[in-house]
Design an enzyme around this catalytic site. Structure first.
Site, PDB file in Angstrom:
ATOM      1  N   ALA A  13       6.576  -2.270   0.176  1.00 30.27           N
ATOM      2  CA  ALA A  13       5.324  -2.474   0.909  1.00 30.27           C
ATOM      3  C   ALA A  13       4.303  -3.128  -0.008  1.00 30.27           C
ATOM      4  CB  ALA A  13       4.775  -1.143   1.426  1.00 30.27           C
ATOM      5  N   CYS A  14       3.544  -4.075   0.541  1.00 31.29           N
ATOM      6  CA  CYS A  14       2.463  -4.715  -0.206  1.00 31.29           C
ATOM      7  C   CYS A  14       1.227  -4.763   0.689  1.00 31.29           C
ATOM      8  CB  CYS A  14       2.868  -6.116  -0.665  1.00 31.29           C
ATOM      9  SG  CYS A  14       3.071  -7.323   0.666  1.00 31.29           S
ATOM     10  N   PRO A  15       0.047  -5.089   0.145  1.00 29.63           N
ATOM     11  CA  PRO A  15      -1.188  -5.056   0.943  1.00 29.63           C
ATOM     12  C   PRO A  15      -1.142  -5.873   2.226  1.00 29.63           C
ATOM     13  CG  PRO A  15      -1.743  -5.179  -1.365  1.00 29.63           C
ATOM     14  CD  PRO A  15      -0.245  -5.342  -1.280  1.00 29.63           C
ATOM     15  N   GLY A  50       1.711  -6.870   3.682  1.00 28.20           N
ATOM     16  CA  GLY A  50       2.882  -6.463   4.446  1.00 28.20           C
ATOM     17  C   GLY A  50       3.853  -7.575   4.761  1.00 28.20           C
TER      18      GLY A  50
END
Length: 249
Positions: free
Chosen positions: A115-117, A119
């Site tokens: 997951a990343c900021p 998405g």
């Protein structure tokens, strides 16, 4: 009708994301509902060349949609699925397994979450790196992506129960409650993408049983907060380019 969209295990995460977007839009255009869990679905559409081994699909009507049809004619894929879906049967593994194993005679079972900021970009690129490396080692791997459209390739409770390691590559806090009681290692998407082998070595030596509730340290949260604004703008641009990159192969 409630429709759940998933993919074959051998379909890359970036390509799977693009195809899921196209097929999901076609589902909505035909006045059906896209759901985020197989148990809520009346019909399951699988993107790729082979059905996944997923106990959550037992009792469901399933239809396999090839990559070309999903990309070039998603509307016809939905129509075909509605009329040609069949009851799901768990695929039987080949009796001959040439995959290498680790200690003993049992291959490692690994589940991972990315997951990343934004998405999108790092979420799917790190997922592909994790999956590729794990398969090269002969491990059983399932990677769940947490993005703007919810959880992709969701990990079932049965897969959690069988897992030897939970590998979490996340730049934001994510819900990990379903992994309570399992050995877990947490890192960033950047390290998982660029230093995959090193991170797995650390994972097997440093993983700790997850008891729930723990999040990133205050220092990491503050650091993320300082970088998040610029990072989000940058990665949003990358995210918009991702479909073009994937479509180009």
């Amino acid at each position: 009708m409630n429709i759940f969209i998933t993919q074959s295990a051998d379909l890359g995460h970036a390509k799977a994301f693009l195809l899921r977007q196209l097929v999901a839009e076609a589902v909505r255009q035909q006045n059906h509902q896209v759901v985020n869990a197989a148990q809520d679905a009346t019909l399951v559409i699988v993107l790729g060349d082979q059905l996944p081994k997923n106990p959550d699909l037992v009792g469901k009507k399933v239809y396999l949609v090839g990559i070309d049809q999903a990309f070039n004619a998603p509307e016809s894929a939905i129509t075909d699925a509605l009329f040609r879906a069949t009851d799901y049967v768990i695929p039987v593994q080949s009796e001959v397994d040439s995959s290498p194993v680790l200690s003993g005679d049992k291959a490692k079972n690994i589940v991972a979450v990315t997951a990343c900021p934004t998405g999108v970009a790092h979420t799917f690129m790190s997922a592909e790196a994790i999956e590729t490396y794990a398969k090269q080692q002969g491990w059983n791997i399932k990677v769940e992506t947490r993005g703007q459209v919810g959880a992709g390739n969701p990990i079932s409770q049965e897969e959690v129960a069988e897992a030897d390691l939970v590998f979490v590559a996340a730049d934001i806090d994510v819900d990990l409650d379903k992994f309570k009681g399992k050995p877990m290692y947490r890192t960033s998407t950047g390290l998982a993408l660029k230093k995959t082998a090193q991170e797995f070595e650390k994972a097997f030596s440093e993983a700790k049983v997850y008891t729930g509730g723990g999040t990133a340290t205050k220092e990491k949260e503050e650091s993320l907060g300082e970088k998040k604004g610029v990072y989000k703008h940058l990665m949003t641009g990358v995210s918009h380019m991702l479909p073009l990159v994937v479509a180009g192969g």
